[in-house]
Design a protein around this motif. Sequence first.
Motif, PDB file in Angstrom:
ATOM      1  N   LEU A  42       0.822  -1.211   0.000  1.00 16.67           N
ATOM      2  CA  LEU A  42       0.000   0.000   0.000  1.00 16.67           C
ATOM      3  C   LEU A  42       0.859   1.265   0.000  1.00 16.67           C
ATOM      4  N   ASN A  43       1.968   1.234   0.720  1.00 19.04           N
ATOM      5  CA  ASN A  43       2.875   2.386   0.715  1.00 19.04           C
ATOM      6  C   ASN A  43       3.521   2.592  -0.653  1.00 19.04           C
ATOM      7  N   ALA A  44       3.726   1.517  -1.380  1.00 17.45           N
ATOM      8  CA  ALA A  44       4.357   1.626  -2.693  1.00 17.45           C
ATOM      9  C   ALA A  44       3.368   2.039  -3.783  1.00 17.45           C
ATOM     10  N   ILE A  45       2.109   1.634  -3.664  1.00 19.11           N
ATOM     11  CA  ILE A  45       1.155   1.863  -4.744  1.00 19.11           C
ATOM     12  C   ILE A  45       0.153   2.971  -4.417  1.00 19.11           C
ATOM     13  N   VAL A  46      -0.512   2.873  -3.281  1.00 19.70           N
ATOM     14  CA  VAL A  46      -1.619   3.774  -2.965  1.00 19.70           C
ATOM     15  C   VAL A  46      -1.135   5.098  -2.378  1.00 19.70           C
ATOM     16  N   LYS A  47      -0.137   5.056  -1.527  1.00 24.36           N
ATOM     17  CA  LYS A  47       0.315   6.257  -0.840  1.00 24.36           C
ATOM     18  C   LYS A  47       0.775   7.372  -1.790  1.00 24.36           C
ATOM     19  N   PRO A  48       1.544   7.080  -2.846  1.00 28.49           N
ATOM     20  CA  PRO A  48       1.922   8.174  -3.760  1.00 28.49           C
ATOM     21  C   PRO A  48       0.714   8.831  -4.433  1.00 28.49           C
ATOM     22  N   ILE A  49      -0.309   8.041  -4.734  1.00 30.53           N
ATOM     23  CA  ILE A  49      -1.514   8.593  -5.355  1.00 30.53           C
ATOM     24  C   ILE A  49      -2.233   9.509  -4.366  1.00 30.53           C
ATOM     25  N   LEU A  50      -2.372   9.055  -3.120  1.00 26.12           N
ATOM     26  CA  LEU A  50      -3.008   9.881  -2.096  1.00 26.12           C
ATOM     27  C   LEU A  50      -2.208  11.159  -1.840  1.00 26.12           C
ATOM     28  N   GLN A  51      -0.889  11.049  -1.835  1.00 25.27           N
ATOM     29  CA  GLN A  51      -0.054  12.231  -1.624  1.00 25.27           C
ATOM     30  C   GLN A  51      -0.196  13.230  -2.759  1.00 25.27           C
ATOM     31  N   LEU A  52      -0.320  12.736  -3.970  1.00 23.14           N
ATOM     32  CA  LEU A  52      -0.476  13.625  -5.115  1.00 23.14           C
ATOM     33  C   LEU A  52      -1.796  14.390  -5.035  1.00 23.14           C
ATOM     34  N   PHE A  53      -2.879  13.680  -4.731  1.00 24.29           N
ATOM     35  CA  PHE A  53      -4.179  14.328  -4.665  1.00 24.29           C
ATOM     36  C   PHE A  53      -4.322  15.256  -3.455  1.00 24.29           C
ATOM     37  N   SER A  54      -3.590  14.977  -2.401  1.00 29.49           N
ATOM     38  CA  SER A  54      -3.716  15.789  -1.187  1.00 29.49           C
ATOM     39  C   SER A  54      -2.582  16.802  -1.034  1.00 29.49           C
ATOM     40  N   LEU A  55      -1.844  17.031  -2.084  1.00 35.27           N
ATOM     41  CA  LEU A  55      -0.709  17.951  -2.003  1.00 35.27           C
ATOM     42  C   LEU A  55      -1.092  19.353  -1.523  1.00 35.27           C
ATOM     43  N   PRO A  56      -2.176  19.961  -2.017  1.00 38.81           N
ATOM     44  CA  PRO A  56      -2.510  21.301  -1.520  1.00 38.81           C
ATOM     45  C   PRO A  56      -2.792  21.341  -0.014  1.00 38.81           C
ATOM     46  N   ILE A  57      -3.552  20.378   0.485  1.00 40.12           N
ATOM     47  CA  ILE A  57      -3.856  20.375   1.924  1.00 40.12           C
ATOM     48  C   ILE A  57      -2.620  20.006   2.740  1.00 40.12           C
TER      49      ILE A  57
END
Length: 116
Positions: A42-57
Motif C-alpha cells: 500500500l505504501n508503494a502503490i496507494v500512498k503516492p496517489i493519495l499524496q499527489l491528490f492531497s498535495l494542496p492540503i
Amino acid sequence: MNFIIRLIVSSVLVMLTETIIPGVSIESWSSALWVVVALAVLNAIVKPILQLFSLPITILTLGLFSLVINAIIVLLAEYFVSGFVVGGFLNALFFSIVLSILQSVAGILIPSSKKK
C-alpha cells in the motif's frame, strides 16, 4: 537476505506496537507478517496517489496531513488482512506514528548490508 531480516523485524515491531496501542489487535505472527506485506504494498502503490491528490492540503498543514494519509494506509491494511483489527481512525493514527518511530530506531540499530 537483508530483506527477509527487515521483514521479520518489522513483524516483531508490528506485534510490539499492537501491545502498546490498546485499540489494535493482531491474532497471530502470520497476521503480523501479512500486515507488514500489506503496508509495504500500500505504501508503494496507494500512498503516492493519495499524496499527489492531497498535495494542496499537505502544504497548507505544513506536512501534518501526511499523518492522516498514513492512518488511511493502516485502515486499508486492516481491510485487506484478516486477523488485524484497528478500533478506529485515532488508533490507526497512533499505530502508524508508533510503528514509524520503532522502525526508525530499528533502522539505526540494524546495520545495512549495502556496500560502500
